[in-house]
Design a protein around this motif. Structure first.
Motif, short mmCIF file in Angstrom:
data_model
loop_
_atom_site.label_atom_id
_atom_site.label_comp_id
_atom_site.label_asym_id
_atom_site.label_seq_id
_atom_site.Cartn_x
_atom_site.Cartn_y
_atom_site.Cartn_z
N CYS A 335 0.83 -1.21 0.00
CA CYS A 335 0.00 0.00 0.00
C CYS A 335 0.86 1.26 0.00
O CYS A 335 0.61 2.20 -0.75
N ILE A 336 1.91 1.26 0.83
CA ILE A 336 2.81 2.42 0.90
C ILE A 336 3.54 2.63 -0.41
O ILE A 336 3.63 3.75 -0.93
N GLU A 337 4.04 1.54 -0.99
CA GLU A 337 4.80 1.63 -2.24
C GLU A 337 3.91 2.04 -3.40
O GLU A 337 4.33 2.82 -4.27
N GLU A 338 2.67 1.54 -3.41
CA GLU A 338 1.75 1.93 -4.48
C GLU A 338 1.35 3.40 -4.35
O GLU A 338 1.22 4.10 -5.35
N ARG A 339 1.19 3.85 -3.13
CA ARG A 339 0.87 5.26 -2.92
C ARG A 339 2.02 6.14 -3.38
O ARG A 339 1.80 7.22 -3.96
N GLN A 340 3.23 5.69 -3.15
CA GLN A 340 4.40 6.43 -3.63
C GLN A 340 4.40 6.52 -5.14
O GLN A 340 4.67 7.58 -5.72
N ARG A 341 4.10 5.40 -5.82
CA ARG A 341 4.06 5.41 -7.29
C ARG A 341 2.93 6.30 -7.81
O ARG A 341 3.10 7.00 -8.81
N GLN A 342 1.79 6.29 -7.11
CA GLN A 342 0.67 7.13 -7.53
C GLN A 342 1.01 8.61 -7.42
O GLN A 342 0.70 9.41 -8.31
N VAL A 343 1.67 8.97 -6.33
CA VAL A 343 2.09 10.37 -6.15
C VAL A 343 3.05 10.78 -7.26
O VAL A 343 2.95 11.89 -7.80
N ALA A 344 3.97 9.88 -7.63
CA ALA A 344 4.93 10.18 -8.70
C ALA A 344 4.20 10.36 -10.03
O ALA A 344 4.55 11.27 -10.81
N ARG A 345 3.20 9.52 -10.31
CA ARG A 345 2.45 9.65 -11.57
C ARG A 345 1.69 10.97 -11.62
O ARG A 345 1.67 11.66 -12.65
N GLU A 346 1.06 11.34 -10.51
CA GLU A 346 0.31 12.59 -10.46
C GLU A 346 1.23 13.79 -10.61
O GLU A 346 0.90 14.76 -11.30
N LYS A 347 2.39 13.70 -10.00
CA LYS A 347 3.35 14.80 -10.11
C LYS A 347 3.81 14.97 -11.54
O LYS A 347 3.93 16.09 -12.05
N THR A 348 4.06 13.85 -12.22
CA THR A 348 4.50 13.89 -13.61
C THR A 348 3.41 14.43 -14.52
O THR A 348 3.67 15.26 -15.40
N SER A 349 2.18 13.99 -14.31
CA SER A 349 1.07 14.42 -15.17
C SER A 349 0.79 15.91 -15.01
O SER A 349 0.40 16.57 -15.96
N ARG A 350 0.99 16.44 -13.80
CA ARG A 350 0.74 17.88 -13.58
C ARG A 350 1.98 18.71 -13.84
O ARG A 350 1.93 19.94 -13.76
N GLU A 351 3.11 18.03 -14.12
CA GLU A 351 4.40 18.69 -14.32
C GLU A 351 4.78 19.53 -13.12
O GLU A 351 5.33 20.63 -13.23
N ASP A 352 4.44 19.00 -11.95
CA ASP A 352 4.76 19.68 -10.70
C ASP A 352 6.19 19.37 -10.28
O ASP A 352 6.69 18.27 -10.52
N GLU A 353 6.81 20.33 -9.66
CA GLU A 353 8.12 20.10 -9.06
C GLU A 353 7.94 20.06 -7.55
O GLU A 353 7.59 21.05 -6.93
N TRP A 354 8.17 18.86 -6.99
CA TRP A 354 8.01 18.70 -5.55
C TRP A 354 9.18 19.38 -4.83
O TRP A 354 10.32 19.31 -5.27
N SER A 355 8.87 20.05 -3.72
CA SER A 355 9.92 20.72 -2.95
C SER A 355 9.97 20.15 -1.54
O SER A 355 8.93 19.97 -0.89
N PRO A 356 11.17 19.86 -1.04
CA PRO A 356 11.29 19.38 0.34
C PRO A 356 10.81 20.44 1.33
O PRO A 356 10.81 21.64 1.03
N LYS A 357 10.40 19.99 2.50
CA LYS A 357 9.91 20.90 3.54
C LYS A 357 11.04 21.50 4.35
O LYS A 357 10.97 22.66 4.76
#
Length: 387
Positions: A335-357
């Protein structure tokens, strides 16, 4: 083990740190026929491949994240070796203390077991006394971990930015993990900055299974011109106690290439320095003194624990592994690993750049990964290690 119910409804599960006893105590997590199972996992892996993307079943995991292992090497130690680095009366005294402390960060690991790969944005925040340590996973592919630790009382500032690169070698006999990035220790009241590199981690399948820290490591202080070269050695074929986990090296003045001390010993036993002028030997590190009786961190303030905290992110998996409920552990980990992959797909589709906190991050081919903390001081943590 310490389990705490947090406000967000997820259990934070903290487990004992790796130590000299850790290799033996972790044996209860070993799966049967471990060598055959590991080799079966690697059947389709080509030599030289990047193994960071390999997903391990929970039977191959210790119940903690790699992020926690990095943090433990700083805050889990019986003797206060880090503060001694700042207390030395001379530059040479302080340098020897830094070398000893860098050796203390090498911990025994059990064959066939590995921590979890941290997810993007995962954090780990722990305090011990006046030392506050904060880590964050600032990149997932490639994996990059950032660490910032501060101790106002002892004028210490520690900054890491590192990325492990495991490779399966063509001979099929071992995996070698190179750690790229930098480790930097500042003694602020002495105006001294020390840079360090770690040895490589080698997981050997044949002829004798085992895990060793091997290769060269360095410690340098630009302001004083002092340097140390260390060579970590281990068994290759036949077991030899004199070589197993041994360390050799020297401390010298870089400007004159003049050797001051010779370093000898074993990083899981004792390490000495010998004054080349007088021949006097001094023990600078005792693993038994430093790494026995280590205490498990506890949650002091449950309401302040972040949902990104490693012990929370992997809490359900940790609990299942400790109970040997492998189906539950596999389901929670998937579940954790799939959620990580889902977040990566969404980030790529939105062309978002994730920033560390907690860090600002840069990368270049020339200098590699560089991390800068967003705050000058690390605040006290809701998770603590009691002395």
């Amino acid at each position: 083990m310490q389990v705490t119910e947090c406000d967000f409804g997820t259990k934070a599960v903290l487990t004992a740190p790796l130590s000299l006893e850790g290799e033996e105590s972790n044996s209860k997590y070993k799966a049967p026929n471990i060598i055959q199972r590991i080799l079966s996992l690697l059947t389709n892996v080509r030599p030289g491949s990047d193994l960071n993307r390999l997903q391990l079943p929970p039977q191959f995991n210790i119940p903690k994240s790699q992020l926690q292992c990095y943090g433990e090497s700083v805050y889990s130690i019986s003797s206060n070796m880090l503060s001694k680095c700042a207390e030395g009366e001379t530059p040479l005294n302080r340098f020897v203390s830094v070398v000893a402390w860098s050796i203390s960060m090498v911990r025994p690991l059990a064959f066939g077991l590995a921590p979890y790969n941290p997810i993007l944005g995962e954090s780990h925040h722990v305090s011990r006394g006046t030392l506050n340590v904060l880590l964050e996973q600032v990149s997932h592919h490639p994996p990059v971990s950032a660490l910032h630790a501060t101790d106002e009382k002892h004028h210490i500032d520690l900054l890491w930015c590192q990325s492990p690169l495991p490779k399966f070698h063509a001979t099929g006999t071992h995996i070698e993990v190179e750690v790229h990035g930098k480790r930097q220790l500042k003694l602020l009241n002495k105006n001294e900055t020390y840079t360090m590199t770690p040895p490589n981690l080698v997981i050997r399948f044949l002829p004798v299974p085992g895990v060793d820290w091997l290769g060269n490591a360095t410690v340098r202080c630009q302001e004083t011109g002092l340097e140390a070269e260390l060579c970590y050695r281990g068994n290759s074929f036949l077991p030899r106690p004199s070589v197993h986990r041994s360390i050799k090296g020297k401390i010298f003045l870089s400007s004159m290439m003049e050797t001051v001390y010779e370093i000898n010993g074993h990083w899981d036993r004792t390490v000495t320095v010998k004054d080349v002028k007088t021949g006097k030997k001094t023990v600078i590190y005792s693993a038994k003194e430093a790494l026995t009786g280590l205490k498990t961190p506890i949650v002091k303030d449950p309401k302040a624990v972040l949902s990104t905290e490693s012990a929370v992110v992997w809490g359900e998996v940790n609990q299942a592994i400790l109970q040997k409920s492998w189906d539950k552990a596999r389901e929670a980990k998937t579940c954790i690993e799939e959620r990580q992959r889902q977040v990566a797909r969404e980030k790529t589709s939105r062309e978002d750049e994730w920033s560390p906190k907690h860090f600002s991050v840069s990368h270049s081919k020339e200098s590699g990964w560089d991390c800068s903390p967003t705050h000058k001081l690390v605040p006290p943590a809701p998770i603590v290690v009691n002395d």
